[in-house]
Design a protein around this motif. Structure first.
Motif, PDB file in Angstrom:
ATOM      1  N   VAL A 276       0.871  -1.172   0.000  1.00  0.00           N
ATOM      2  CA  VAL A 276       0.000   0.000   0.000  1.00  0.00           C
ATOM      3  C   VAL A 276       0.906   1.220   0.000  1.00  0.00           C
ATOM      4  N   ASP A 277       0.726   2.113  -0.966  1.00  0.00           N
ATOM      5  CA  ASP A 277       1.636   3.242  -1.116  1.00  0.00           C
ATOM      6  C   ASP A 277       1.649   4.148   0.103  1.00  0.00           C
ATOM      7  N   MET A 278       0.454   4.524   0.569  1.00  0.00           N
ATOM      8  CA  MET A 278       0.406   5.500   1.657  1.00  0.00           C
ATOM      9  C   MET A 278      -0.905   5.329   2.426  1.00  0.00           C
ATOM     10  N   VAL A 279      -0.813   5.343   3.755  1.00  0.00           N
ATOM     11  CA  VAL A 279      -1.989   5.389   4.622  1.00  0.00           C
ATOM     12  C   VAL A 279      -1.877   6.663   5.444  1.00  0.00           C
ATOM     13  N   VAL A 280      -2.882   7.506   5.343  1.00  0.00           N
ATOM     14  CA  VAL A 280      -2.898   8.787   6.044  1.00  0.00           C
ATOM     15  C   VAL A 280      -3.968   8.719   7.127  1.00  0.00           C
ATOM     16  N   VAL A 281      -3.613   9.097   8.348  1.00  0.00           N
ATOM     17  CA  VAL A 281      -4.596   9.104   9.430  1.00  0.00           C
ATOM     18  C   VAL A 281      -4.449  10.403  10.210  1.00  0.00           C
ATOM     19  N   GLY A 282      -5.587  11.009  10.510  1.00  0.00           N
ATOM     20  CA  GLY A 282      -5.597  12.259  11.250  1.00  0.00           C
ATOM     21  C   GLY A 282      -7.002  12.627  11.653  1.00  0.00           C
ATOM     22  N   ARG A 283      -7.212  13.885  12.022  1.00  0.00           N
ATOM     23  CA  ARG A 283      -8.529  14.320  12.502  1.00  0.00           C
ATOM     24  C   ARG A 283      -9.613  14.156  11.452  1.00  0.00           C
ATOM     25  N   GLY A 284      -9.242  14.109  10.180  1.00  0.00           N
ATOM     26  CA  GLY A 284     -10.240  13.967   9.120  1.00  0.00           C
ATOM     27  C   GLY A 284     -10.607  12.526   8.810  1.00  0.00           C
ATOM     28  N   GLY A 285      -9.957  11.534   9.442  1.00  0.00           N
ATOM     29  CA  GLY A 285     -10.262  10.136   9.192  1.00  0.00           C
ATOM     30  C   GLY A 285      -9.051   9.372   8.680  1.00  0.00           C
ATOM     31  N   VAL A 286      -9.315   8.235   8.034  1.00  0.00           N
ATOM     32  CA  VAL A 286      -8.269   7.375   7.483  1.00  0.00           C
ATOM     33  C   VAL A 286      -8.393   7.385   5.963  1.00  0.00           C
ATOM     34  N   PHE A 287      -7.248   7.550   5.292  1.00  0.00           N
ATOM     35  CA  PHE A 287      -7.234   7.630   3.834  1.00  0.00           C
ATOM     36  C   PHE A 287      -6.175   6.663   3.303  1.00  0.00           C
ATOM     37  N   ILE A 288      -6.594   5.700   2.504  1.00  0.00           N
ATOM     38  CA  ILE A 288      -5.669   4.760   1.878  1.00  0.00           C
ATOM     39  C   ILE A 288      -5.404   5.259   0.464  1.00  0.00           C
ATOM     40  N   VAL A 289      -4.151   5.625   0.188  1.00  0.00           N
ATOM     41  CA  VAL A 289      -3.803   6.279  -1.070  1.00  0.00           C
ATOM     42  C   VAL A 289      -2.959   5.328  -1.926  1.00  0.00           C
ATOM     43  N   ASP A 290      -3.432   5.069  -3.127  1.00  0.00           N
ATOM     44  CA  ASP A 290      -2.706   4.232  -4.091  1.00  0.00           C
ATOM     45  C   ASP A 290      -2.381   5.101  -5.302  1.00  0.00           C
ATOM     46  N   THR A 291      -1.106   5.252  -5.621  1.00  0.00           N
ATOM     47  CA  THR A 291      -0.681   6.122  -6.724  1.00  0.00           C
ATOM     48  C   THR A 291      -0.580   5.335  -8.019  1.00  0.00           C
ATOM     49  N   LYS A 292      -1.110   5.893  -9.112  1.00  0.00           N
ATOM     50  CA  LYS A 292      -1.050   5.264 -10.421  1.00  0.00           C
ATOM     51  C   LYS A 292      -0.481   6.242 -11.446  1.00  0.00           C
ATOM     52  N   ALA A 293       0.438   5.755 -12.269  1.00  0.00           N
ATOM     53  CA  ALA A 293       0.990   6.581 -13.356  1.00  0.00           C
ATOM     54  C   ALA A 293       0.190   6.308 -14.623  1.00  0.00           C
ATOM     55  N   TRP A 294      -1.117   6.432 -14.518  1.00  0.00           N
ATOM     56  CA  TRP A 294      -2.000   6.125 -15.634  1.00  0.00           C
ATOM     57  C   TRP A 294      -2.200   7.368 -16.496  1.00  0.00           C
ATOM     58  N   ARG A 295      -2.268   7.128 -17.803  1.00  0.00           N
ATOM     59  CA  ARG A 295      -2.586   8.190 -18.754  1.00  0.00           C
ATOM     60  C   ARG A 295      -3.864   7.806 -19.492  1.00  0.00           C
ATOM     61  N   GLU A 296      -4.493   8.766 -20.134  1.00  0.00           N
ATOM     62  CA  GLU A 296      -5.709   8.552 -20.925  1.00  0.00           C
ATOM     63  C   GLU A 296      -6.773   7.832 -20.093  1.00  0.00           C
TER      64      GLU A 296
END
Length: 703
Positions: A72-92
């Motif tokens: 998993v690229d990034m998991v962000v947690v803070g006062r706004g909740g939990v965010f699981i972030v997956d980065t893609k180098a997608w075009r079109e």
């Protein structure tokens, strides 16, 4: 043959060489992909780094739960909740309805895997008390900005839009709750290469970005320079500030505390009830529970209530917190459901109209002056309510049933002679209604109930009833028929203290047993202590029979988490004085940070007064929206309507307009039981209106 063996060996070696070249090419392609992943993920980490400066925790390169190699690229947690972030180098990238493509390739399954991860993470965090809707999945498209699509409950964003998306949710979790969730996330998402029995590694991101930047991402030539210091540009600063400001009231209405979040997922082996005093979050628990049951069981859920306009508001709120489930939950009032069922079954009926009123006029006018119903201690309205709520609300068909009825919710005991007179009035009304070829709403419900008894409807896996205390016996019986006593089938939500309609019922009359499946919420997050204390004066001496058949004075609140200003009471000397003070109050609260027109509600007892308020506000240049047309979406207009229409809603600021002086004053003299019952209902209604206020309350009194 001479040379044959050498030739075979030569061909074998060339074959090996070709295989090695293919392996080398494959390895080169994989290396390029990993290099792109490294650059894109580094880009995401750099862009999100400023979140560390405002209290967010960033967990990078974590192992995908249940996998040895996936990350998993990034998991962000803070006062706004939990965010699981997956980065893609997608075009079109293009979105087509519920599908997403990358060029000609359908990549919806990749998005769906991330949605499943968010769902399973929410389940893993349930013991921390985190609400299911506080775990969010984000696919960040490298090098992109000003893009937002939603596929399979995943937000597909340009990487430069992620930080604004995260911060706009504001502060939804307490600092202690963030710490608890972070500890659970460190266990759930271990560091790549970390052994299961190793103590979790805490990663604290540096808020200062590296001086040097990695090379540009291949294929992004011509795009905006993504390696400028995003922490200092005006756009980022604006996004961070937006996240600090208070969200519209509609965002607040979906908030859950930890105890409520656990209740959302609780399983009951039969009909269950969730009750609690005003402000304890019963409706929002029911809303989250509807989404949870729809997702967990895969079946449809019916969410219903007595108030005709509330379902549209709740559907809009569900679209905010669980958009992937909104199509699996049917929101409709009890009468709307009854009508739809009759239409589907081809059962003829007339939409209730003036025929019912005219039929009752005829029946009432035919009563002799000597009838006990003409006593000065009672009004026509009292007997009209008796027929509507007590007799027809139960579907009684024989006088013997009525003669022995306990009449739950009615204060005045009726002797047999008076009950016979009431029954005669009911029969005269029913006969007159049939002659006119009309039906009333009670008939529509009874017809739907009988149709379901004759042929059940196998459509819903669960039914959730909000404000259950306002329904009639026949209504609850009809809804119970849809799911019976199955596990998690029927959830009744409500508070007897907030009953604002005459009459009542008990679940024992319907043969429904809760058998210990009742839960009481006792923590008030909505109201300030000052608003709640003021409102409680309206029901301080109130006693009622709850739907569970127990005499009560209302559920207690164990704690109130917020405080604020003392409610204001303005005793007007004239209509003009009342309206001027009301307008001045609205303009005053609009100057408060985080309060917009749509956060203000002006509530009245009658539609006529609501119309008068709307006219006065428009004359003062204030935008207005009627609660009859409000559908739960954020609107920049003051909301105006009756207290009954406001049931289940919340406002940052509430103004109660045209309140009668006698309802706030101590009762004097020796009122009849009928008068005392009406006064209690009216004061309960005021209590409901007052407890709609989150931050402030103003009461305009007319003598």
């Amino acid at each position: 043959m001479a040379g044959e063996s050498a030739g075979l060996e030569a061909r074998r070696q060339r074959g090996l060489a070709d295989a090695h070249r293919r392996q080398a090419d494959d390895a080169e392609r994989r290396a390029e992909q990993f290099e792109i992943a490294e650059r894109t993920e580094s880009e995401t980490a750099r862009i999100l780094a400023p979140l560390a400066g405002i209290g967010y925790h960033l967990l990078a390169d974590r192992r995908w739960p249940g996998s040895r190699t996936a990350q998993v690229d990034m998991v962000v947690v803070g006062r706004g909740g939990v965010f699981i972030v997956d980065t893609k180098a997608w075009r079109e990238v293009a979105v087509h309805g519920d599908r997403i493509t990358r060029g000609q390739e359908d990549v919806t399954d990749d998005i769906a895997r991330l949605a499943d991860l968010a769902y399973s993470t929410g389940a893993a965090l349930a013991d921390t008390g985190l609400a299911p809707n506080e775990v969010h999945a984000i696919t960040a498209l490298a090098g992109q900005r000003r893009m937002h699509a939603r596929v399979a409950s995943v937000d597909v964003l340009g990487v430069h839009d992620v930080i604004g998306h995260i911060t706009k949710r504001g502060a939804r979790l307490s600092a202690s709750r963030v710490d608890e969730v972070l500890a659970a996330l460190l266990q759930h998402f271990p560091v790549i290469g970390e052994q299961p029995d190793t103590a979790p590694q805490v990663v604290v991101p540096a808020p200062v970005l590296a001086r040097s930047a990695p090379p540009a991402i291949a294929g992004n030539e011509g795009a905006d320079d993504v390696h400028t210091n995003e922490a200092h540009d005006d756009e980022l600063v604006e996004k961070l500030l937006d996240g600090v400001l208070e969200a519209p009231i509609e965002e607040w209405m979906a908030f859950l505390d930890p105890a409520q979040a656990k209740l959302v997922r609780r399983s009951f082996n039969g009909p269950a009830r969730i009750r609690g005093a005003a402000g304890t979050g019963k409706t929002v628990v029911g809303l989250h529970r509807a989404a949870y049951l729809a997702r967990a069981t895969g079946s449809r859920v019916l969410f219903t209530t007595y108030i005709a306009t509330l379902p549209a508001v709740l559907e809009s709120l569900l679209a905010r917190l669980a958009p992937d489930m909104v199509s699996r939950v049917d929101f409709m009032g009890v009468h709307a459901f009854s009508k739809r069922l009759l239409d589907e079954r081809g059962i003829a009926y007339r939409v209730p109209g003036r025929e019912a009123r005219l039929a009752f006029d005829d029946a009432w006018n035919a009563i002799r002056a000597s009838s006990p119903l003409r006593s000065a201690r009672f009004t026509r309205r009292y007997w009209e309510d008796e027929v509507k709520h007590v007799i027809k609300g139960r579907g009684l068909t024989r006088f013997e049933e009525y003669a022995d009825l306990s009449r739950v919710g009615r204060k005045h005991a009726l002797p047999l002679e008076t009950r016979q007179a009431v029954w005669d009035l009911y029969e005269a009304y029913a006969t007159g209604l049939r002659k006119r070829g009309g039906t009333d709403w009670e008939d529509v419900v009874l017809m739907a109930r009988d149709a379901l008894r004759e042929r059940p409807l196998d459509r819903y896996g669960a039914v959730i009833v909000d404000e259950a205390q306002d329904l009639s016996c026949a209504m609850v019986s009809m809804l119970h028929t849809l799911v019976g006593d199955r596990q998690d089938g029927l959830t009744l939500i409500g508070d007897g203290q907030q009953t604002i309609y005459p009459g009542g019922y008990t679940l024992s009359e319907l043969g429904i047993s809760l058998a210990g499946r009742g839960v009481v919420l006792d923590l008030n997050h909505r109201n300030t202590a000052e608003v709640l204390e003021f409102a409680k004066q309206m029901v301080a001496d109130d006693q009622f029979v709850d739907i569970e058949g127990v005499d009560g004075v209302g559920d207690a609140v164990s704690a109130v988490t917020r405080s604020g200003s003392v409610p204001t009471v303005h005793r007007a000397t004239s209509a003009g004085d009342h309206d001027a003070a009301m307008v001045a109050r609205i303009r005053q609260v609009l100057r408060l940070v985080g309060t917009g027109h749509g956060d203000v509600g002006v509530l009245t007892a009658t539609n006529q007064h609501a119309d008068e308020v709307s006219a006065a506000l428009r004359a003062a240049g204030l935008p207005v929206v009627s609660l009859q047309r409000y559908d739960g979406r954020t609107v920049d207009a003051v909301k105006v309507g009756t207290i009954k229409r406001a049931k289940g809603l919340e406002f940052k600021q509430v103004l109660l307009a045209h309140v009668r002086e006698r309802l706030l004053a101590e009762q004097t003299g020796q009122p009849s039981e009928a008068d005392r019952e009406r006064r209690e209902l009216d004061r309960r209604e005021l209590y409901v209106g007052m407890t709609r206020a989150r931050d402030g309350l103003w009461v305009g009194v007319r003598r």
